[in-house]
Design an enzyme around this catalytic site. Structure first.
Site, PDB file in Angstrom:
ATOM      1  N   GLY A  86       0.626  -1.248   0.436  1.00 37.92           N
ATOM      2  CA  GLY A  86      -0.549   0.097   0.249  1.00 37.92           C
ATOM      3  C   GLY A  86       1.085   1.038   0.100  1.00 37.92           C
ATOM      4  N   LEU A  87       0.422   2.048   1.125  1.00 38.96           N
ATOM      5  CA  LEU A  87       0.927   3.928   0.512  1.00 38.96           C
ATOM      6  C   LEU A  87       1.235   4.263  -0.670  1.00 38.96           C
ATOM      7  CD1 LEU A  87       3.931   2.399   3.378  1.00 38.96           C
ATOM      8  CD2 LEU A  87       1.662   4.135   4.267  1.00 38.96           C
ATOM      9  N   CYS A  88       0.055   3.923  -1.233  1.00 43.88           N
ATOM     10  CA  CYS A  88       0.710   4.440  -2.926  1.00 43.88           C
ATOM     11  C   CYS A  88      -1.352   5.541  -3.654  1.00 43.88           C
ATOM     12  CB  CYS A  88       1.096   3.701  -3.879  1.00 43.88           C
ATOM     13  SG  CYS A  88       0.209   1.752  -3.830  1.00 43.88           S
ATOM     14  N   GLY A  89      -1.100   5.741  -1.812  1.00 43.02           N
ATOM     15  CA  GLY A  89      -2.503   6.425  -2.560  1.00 43.02           C
ATOM     16  C   GLY A  89      -4.657   5.660  -3.233  1.00 43.02           C
TER      17      GLY A  89
END
Length: 308
Positions: A86-89
């Site tokens: 994750g951590l990609c909007g």
């Protein structure tokens, strides 16, 4: 109201998080540069391969290869390409939402019968569809750490085996196409059966749109003499075309993921800066209030001693 110690602890925590997001942004930027170069290099080859295959299929007998066979669609395989992390909007949620909407819009009845199989590329799609009781035919996770052409070949071998055996009547792929750091476009393409352009059909699309759709524009296509024969070339090109179509989708998704992560980490770093300023202001106000309170206590004590 929070104590000075609590505010200092929060400021320290936000600063540490900001260091992490800034480092992740730099890592994503480095990966994006390489991924973007690979995508730009792959696009002309993929486009030309599609154009040539369409040209060959339009002047040849489409029954020359079983992968051209159009059947009544009673079962579908959908390849969903997401990221492992994750951590990609909204990168992963957008593609998952689009895949669910695509199934509900086009294959709702087949899905209710259990005839829609999902091939999940990336841990995020595998986790989501597993938890929501979708039929998963296969999962491919952890491939982005060492992304190479053999991964595309393995996926296509699995898909072709299912199509030839009659397990799937149609195969589609849905992925994020890289447009820019701040923008990705969700693309849905048919993998099998391979689409052919009838000999008497001409594309009425502009040259650019025709190229993107994989349909040759008559104004820009030359008539070739094929040797040994168009049928022999089709048999040779089909595996290359399918493998590269899958490889191209993986490259596009990888570049789009790095762009989305870079943008998300940049926003997170900027938000952390704003939060630190707000916390610093709160800390100064709390410290000023504490000092004022202590001064009042000292003055009150002095006045009490004077009057005693």
């Amino acid at each position: 109201m929070a104590t000075l110690r609590e505010i200092r602890r929060r400021i320290s925590g936000v600063k540490n998080t900001q260091k992490i997001t800034k480092a992740m942004k730099m890592v994503a930027a480095a990966k994006l540069r390489r991924a973007q170069e690979a995508v730009i290099a792959a696009r002309p080859y993929a486009r030309k391969m599609q154009e040539l295959l369409h040209k060959l299929s339009s002047i040849s007998d489409s029954t020359v290869h079983p992968l051209f066979e159009k059947r009544e669609v009673e079962s579908v395989a959908l390849i969903v390409v997401t990221a492992d992390r994750g951590l990609c909007g909204a990168f992963n949620s957008n593609i998952i939402r689009a895949a669910v909407q695509h199934i509900n819009t086009n294959y709702d009845k087949l899905h209710n019968k259990g005839k829609v199989s999902l091939i999940c590329i990336g841990r995020k799609s595998a986790d989501f569809f597993s938890k929501n009781n979708y039929k998963i035919a296969n999962k491919y996770t952890g491939i982005y750490g060492d992304l190479n052409f053999s991964h595309a070949q393995t996926i296509i071998e699995d898909v072709v085996r299912g199509f030839v055996s009659g397990e799937y009547d149609k195969v589609e792929i849905i992925y994020n196409e890289f447009k820019s750091i701040a923008q990705q476009r969700i693309a849905t393409e048919q993998v099998l059966p391979i689409q052919s352009l009838p000999a008497n059909q001409k594309s009425d699309l502009p040259a650019e749109a025709s190229a993107k759709a994989g349909i040759p524009n008559p104004k820009s296509v030359l008539n070739y003499i094929f040797e040994p024969s168009s049928e022999a070339l089709i048999l040779s090109l089909i595996p290359k075309h399918l493998n590269f179509q899958m490889w191209h989708a993986l490259l596009e998704s990888n570049a789009a993921e790095q762009g989305a992560r870079m943008a998300a980490m940049e926003n997170a770093t900027s938000n952390a800066t704003d939060m630190i300023k707000a916390l610093q202001l709160s800390y100064n106000k709390a410290r000023q209030s504490s000092i004022t309170k202590e001064l009042l206590e000292i003055v009150s004590g002095a006045e009490a001693l004077k009057n005693a």
